[in-house]
Write a protein that holds these residues in place. Structure first.
Motif, PDB file in Angstrom:
ATOM      1  N   ASP A  12       0.670  -1.209   0.014  1.00  0.00           N
ATOM      2  CA  ASP A  12      -0.028  -0.066   0.062  1.00  0.00           C
ATOM      3  C   ASP A  12       0.916   1.265   0.134  1.00  0.00           C
ATOM      4  OD1 ASP A  12      -2.069   1.937   0.219  1.00  0.00           O
ATOM      5  OD2 ASP A  12      -2.514   1.533   2.348  1.00  0.00           O
ATOM      6  N   PRO A  13       1.094   2.101  -1.218  1.00  0.00           N
ATOM      7  CA  PRO A  13       2.051   3.082  -1.049  1.00  0.00           C
ATOM      8  C   PRO A  13       1.507   4.119  -0.394  1.00  0.00           C
ATOM      9  CG  PRO A  13       0.793   2.861  -3.250  1.00  0.00           C
ATOM     10  CD  PRO A  13       0.515   1.669  -2.448  1.00  0.00           C
ATOM     11  N   ALA A  14       0.101   4.331   0.060  1.00  0.00           N
ATOM     12  CA  ALA A  14      -0.476   5.217   0.718  1.00  0.00           C
ATOM     13  C   ALA A  14       0.100   5.041   2.182  1.00  0.00           C
ATOM     14  CB  ALA A  14      -2.003   5.384   0.537  1.00  0.00           C
ATOM     15  N   SER A  16       2.837   4.386   3.700  1.00  0.00           N
ATOM     16  CA  SER A  16       4.205   5.277   3.917  1.00  0.00           C
ATOM     17  C   SER A  16       3.737   6.800   3.934  1.00  0.00           C
ATOM     18  CB  SER A  16       5.201   4.940   3.087  1.00  0.00           C
ATOM     19  OG  SER A  16       4.878   5.307   1.622  1.00  0.00           O
ATOM     20  N   THR A  17       2.799   7.146   3.150  1.00  0.00           N
ATOM     21  CA  THR A  17       2.683   8.538   3.197  1.00  0.00           C
ATOM     22  C   THR A  17       1.732   9.181   4.239  1.00  0.00           C
ATOM     23  OG1 THR A  17       2.131   8.765   0.931  1.00  0.00           O
ATOM     24  CG2 THR A  17       1.212  10.189   1.922  1.00  0.00           C
ATOM     25  N   GLN A  18       0.981   8.218   4.797  1.00  0.00           N
ATOM     26  CA  GLN A  18       0.165   8.442   5.969  1.00  0.00           C
ATOM     27  C   GLN A  18       1.220   8.440   7.401  1.00  0.00           C
ATOM     28  OE1 GLN A  18      -2.847   5.213   6.121  1.00  0.00           O
ATOM     29  NE2 GLN A  18      -4.137   6.349   4.662  1.00  0.00           N
ATOM     30  N   PHE A  20       4.106   9.322   7.193  1.00  0.00           N
ATOM     31  CA  PHE A  20       5.146  10.412   7.053  1.00  0.00           C
ATOM     32  C   PHE A  20       4.138  11.597   7.511  1.00  0.00           C
ATOM     33  CE2 PHE A  20       6.324  14.508   4.570  1.00  0.00           C
ATOM     34  CZ  PHE A  20       7.405  14.496   4.913  1.00  0.00           C
ATOM     35  N   ARG A  21       2.891  11.877   7.134  1.00  0.00           N
ATOM     36  CA  ARG A  21       2.183  12.962   7.449  1.00  0.00           C
ATOM     37  C   ARG A  21       1.945  12.789   9.183  1.00  0.00           C
ATOM     38  NH1 ARG A  21      -2.486  12.856   2.927  1.00  0.00           N
ATOM     39  NH2 ARG A  21      -1.325  13.989   1.419  1.00  0.00           N
TER      40      ARG A  21
END
Length: 65
Positions: A12-14, A16-18, A20-21
């Motif tokens: 799930d690429p999202a 790692s974004t979550q 990071f946020r």
């Protein structure tokens, strides 16, 4: 040989974004706590200087008496 560096299908690429946020959102709180913690040693330094000046003034007063 198996390719171990490729995506595994449930990647799930999202995610790692979550993460990071969430990290970025927590960072300002850490800075506020650090600023509050740094005021403690500053107060100790000021009190130490005042005590040192009082000792020097007391020694000078006894020497001139």
């Amino acid at each position: 040989m198996a390719n171990t560096q490729g995506p595994q299908g449930n990647y799930d690429p999202a995610g790692s974004t979550q993460m990071f946020r969430a990290f970025v959102d927590e960072a300002p709180q850490g800075r506020q706590q650090q600023a509050a913690a740094s005021s403690g040693p500053r107060i100790g330094l000021i009190v130490g200087i005042v005590v040192a000046l009082a000792v020097v003034a007391g020694v000078a007063w006894l020497a001139l008496k």
